[in-house]
Scaffold this motif. Structure first.
Motif, PDB file in Angstrom:
ATOM      1  N   ASP A 102      48.041  39.393  51.401  1.00  0.00           N
ATOM      2  CA  ASP A 102      47.615  40.028  50.156  1.00  0.00           C
ATOM      3  C   ASP A 102      46.548  39.167  49.478  1.00  0.00           C
ATOM      4  OD1 ASP A 102      50.285  38.478  49.880  1.00  0.00           O
ATOM      5  OD2 ASP A 102      49.370  38.297  47.895  1.00  0.00           O
ATOM      6  N   GLY A 103      45.767  39.782  48.614  1.00  0.00           N
ATOM      7  CA  GLY A 103      44.738  39.020  47.916  1.00  0.00           C
ATOM      8  C   GLY A 103      43.766  39.926  47.188  1.00  0.00           C
ATOM      9  N   SER A 104      42.829  39.284  46.500  1.00  0.00           N
ATOM     10  CA  SER A 104      41.922  40.025  45.634  1.00  0.00           C
ATOM     11  C   SER A 104      40.551  39.376  45.617  1.00  0.00           C
ATOM     12  CB  SER A 104      42.505  40.056  44.215  1.00  0.00           C
ATOM     13  OG  SER A 104      41.709  40.844  43.360  1.00  0.00           O
ATOM     14  N   LEU A 105      39.548  40.190  45.303  1.00  0.00           N
ATOM     15  CA  LEU A 105      38.196  39.710  45.030  1.00  0.00           C
ATOM     16  C   LEU A 105      37.872  40.052  43.584  1.00  0.00           C
ATOM     17  CD1 LEU A 105      35.356  38.629  45.953  1.00  0.00           C
ATOM     18  CD2 LEU A 105      34.766  41.023  46.372  1.00  0.00           C
ATOM     19  N   VAL A 106      37.414  39.063  42.822  1.00  0.00           N
ATOM     20  CA  VAL A 106      37.089  39.250  41.411  1.00  0.00           C
ATOM     21  C   VAL A 106      35.590  39.058  41.233  1.00  0.00           C
ATOM     22  CG1 VAL A 106      37.600  38.586  39.036  1.00  0.00           C
ATOM     23  CG2 VAL A 106      39.347  38.312  40.816  1.00  0.00           C
ATOM     24  N   ARG A 107      34.963  40.012  40.529  1.00  0.00           N
ATOM     25  CA  ARG A 107      33.513  39.973  40.334  1.00  0.00           C
ATOM     26  C   ARG A 107      33.191  40.352  38.891  1.00  0.00           C
ATOM     27  NH1 ARG A 107      30.458  44.127  44.021  1.00  0.00           N
ATOM     28  NH2 ARG A 107      29.647  45.232  42.215  1.00  0.00           N
TER      29      ARG A 107
END
Length: 502
Positions: A462-467
């Motif tokens: 699991d994980g995320s990209l933040v922009r």
């Protein structure tokens, strides 16, 4: 009979192992950049049939080399699955074909099969990072050359980055001209031209080396033709040619250029008759052990399949709060959610996302936010470097990219990757980071390494990209814009914790 059963079993095991990888592979083939891949498999089979007379009189299976290549294919398969890199899985497919050739024909047959296997390798689309690093630079070069051609024929033109302004029309080369669309099929074309028309090694090498310059020049000529049509015929004719007929015309021109160059090299160096080992097709050595090795290969592929299923069933998906409940008031900033249509959501591949604009009451600045979250990551649905998305439209070009260290004084306790993009009259400042399983990472390749490690040791991907993005005002320094984003991130990053599991 044993040979037929062993072949059926290995094909069935190969199809079962890669069954879920065929859809993403075919989707890549269906894009404009990789549509040439549909021709690769029949071309490879045809070339292999042409070279059958080069097979040695006695064929001895190379079992040791075959098992080594097979294990390497399995390693790349699991690594590609764990790190969500589908290109590694596609290479694994190709390596299994190489292993089968070694089990059936052996190393002594590589004189006949090396070239067909090389052609078959073009069925594997290159990984996206090659697309990003290679294509964008090629577009810049094509833009520059096309402008020079138009200036040479007295067409007034102005270029800013990838935007070519003809007065009556603007060409956004980032959107419309893909260097990759011409480069890889032209390289394949050069390899085939060298094989069919030239017999000396140095001639073939020169033909292959000329493929990339040919692709760049013909792509630049395509843009110059559009400029000529726009200025001297009509904008409608130029746009019609640009979107409909130009690709076919330019690729036909590439064929003519490479064929002419290949024939010219023959005139300079002459042709050499190719030595063939035997003129009797289908003359095979003793089949002893061949069927057994192929049965074992099928069993090994079955073990790979079972191992992959075990990893999938043991995958851990942590509990979290949906972004539907994310607060839209963050300090001085008030947010407004944005929702994407189905096509955009399919391209993102995320399980949840937060998109919107946060406006500062005192500063009056708008900050664009996009956070994509994945319950688990796998090829075709994973957090990826956003550079290609930011450069994918609107005429933006990348001015700079670098890491910013953590700045506790500003309230940002972790490092971020800073991107500065520009186009005529506008500059965009963007920060991004990968927030994955308790880590904040800015390097895409280290993110893939941790993804593979955690997949095995923690069974979590699991994980995320933040922009976050800020449009800089006229005369505003990058450092000042950086402080605006840091001030927003100070409160925004702490609010993310319940929504992105540690």
């Amino acid at each position: 009979m044993a040979a037929v059963l062993s072949f059926i079993s290995v094909v069935a095991a190969w199809v079962a192992l890669y069954w879920d990888s065929f859809p993403p592979l075919l989707r890549r083939w269906n894009t404009d950049d990789y549509s040439y891949c549909w021709l690769v498999v029949p071309l490879a089979i045809y070339v292999a049939w042409q070279r059958k007379d080069l097979l040695p009189k006695v064929l001895t299976p190379s079992s040791g080399s075959g098992y080594l290549v097979l294990l390497l294919g399995g390693l790349l398969f699991f690594l590609g699955k764990a790190a969500a890199v589908d290109a590694l899985v596609f290479v694994s497919m190709w390596l299994c074909v190489v292993a089968l050739v070694l089990f059936v024909y052996g190393w002594r047959s590589m004189k006949a099969f090396f070239f067909p296997l090389l052609v078959l390798a073009f069925a594997v689309p290159p990984p996206p990072f090659i697309n990003r690093t290679l294509t964008f630079e090629l577009r810049l070069i094509s833009s520059d050359i096309s402008v020079r051609i138009m200036q040479f024929i007295d067409i007034p033109v102005f270029r800013e980055g990838n935007v070519i302004d003809l007065g009556v029309i603007q060409l956004h080369v980032v959107d419309a001209c893909s260097g990759l669309r011409y480069v890889f099929p032209t390289i394949l074309l050069g390899i085939l031209m060298g094989y069919w028309f030239n017999s000396r090694t140095w001639q073939r090498v020169l033909v292959i080396l000329s493929t990339v310059p040919t692709a760049i020049f013909t792509n630049a000529l395509r843009i110059a033709i559009v400029g000529y049509l726009a200025r001297n015929v009509s904008v409608e004719t130029a746009e019609s040619f640009f979107h409909d007929a130009s690709g076919i015309v330019i690729y036909l021109l590439s064929i003519v250029v490479l064929a002419t160059w290949s024939l010219l090299l023959n005139l300079l160096g002459g042709r050499k008759a190719e030595q063939r080992a035997d003129s009797r097709p289908g003359y095979y050595g003793p089949p002893t052990g061949r069927a057994l090795h192929i049965f074992i290969m099928a069993a090994v592929l079955g073990l790979f399949f079972a191992g992959n299923q075990y990893l999938l069933t043991g995958r851990v998906v942590p509990e979290r709060i949906s972004f539907d409940h994310f607060p839209l008031q963050i300090g001085d900033y008030s947010g407004k959610r944005e929702y994407y249509d189905e096509n955009v959501l399919r391209s993102l591949g995320s399980d949840d996302y937060l998109a919107g604009v946060f406006s500062g009451k005192q500063s009056g600045r708008d900050i664009l936010v996009l956070v994509t979250y994945y319950d688990y990551q796998e090829p075709q649905r994973a957090a990826h470097n956003p550079v290609s998305c930011l450069l994918g439209g609107g005429g933006w070009s990348l001015a700079s990219s670098r890491d910013l260290p953590a700045d506790p004084q500003s309230g940002r306790p972790f490092k971020v990757r800073r991107l500065l993009l520009d186009k005529p009259g506008q500059r965009l400042l963007a920060f991004y980071w990968f927030q994955q399983r308790g880590r904040v990472i800015t390097d895409e390749y280290m993110n893939k390494v941790y993804l593979a490690v955690d997949s095995v040791t923690r069974q979590r991907t699991d994980g995320s990209l933040v922009r976050v993005e800020l449009l800089l005002e006229d005369g505003e320094s990058v450092e000042h814009g950086q402080k605006v984003l840091d001030n927003f991130i100070k409160n925004f990053s702490t609010r993310l914790k319940p929504y992105i599991p540690e």
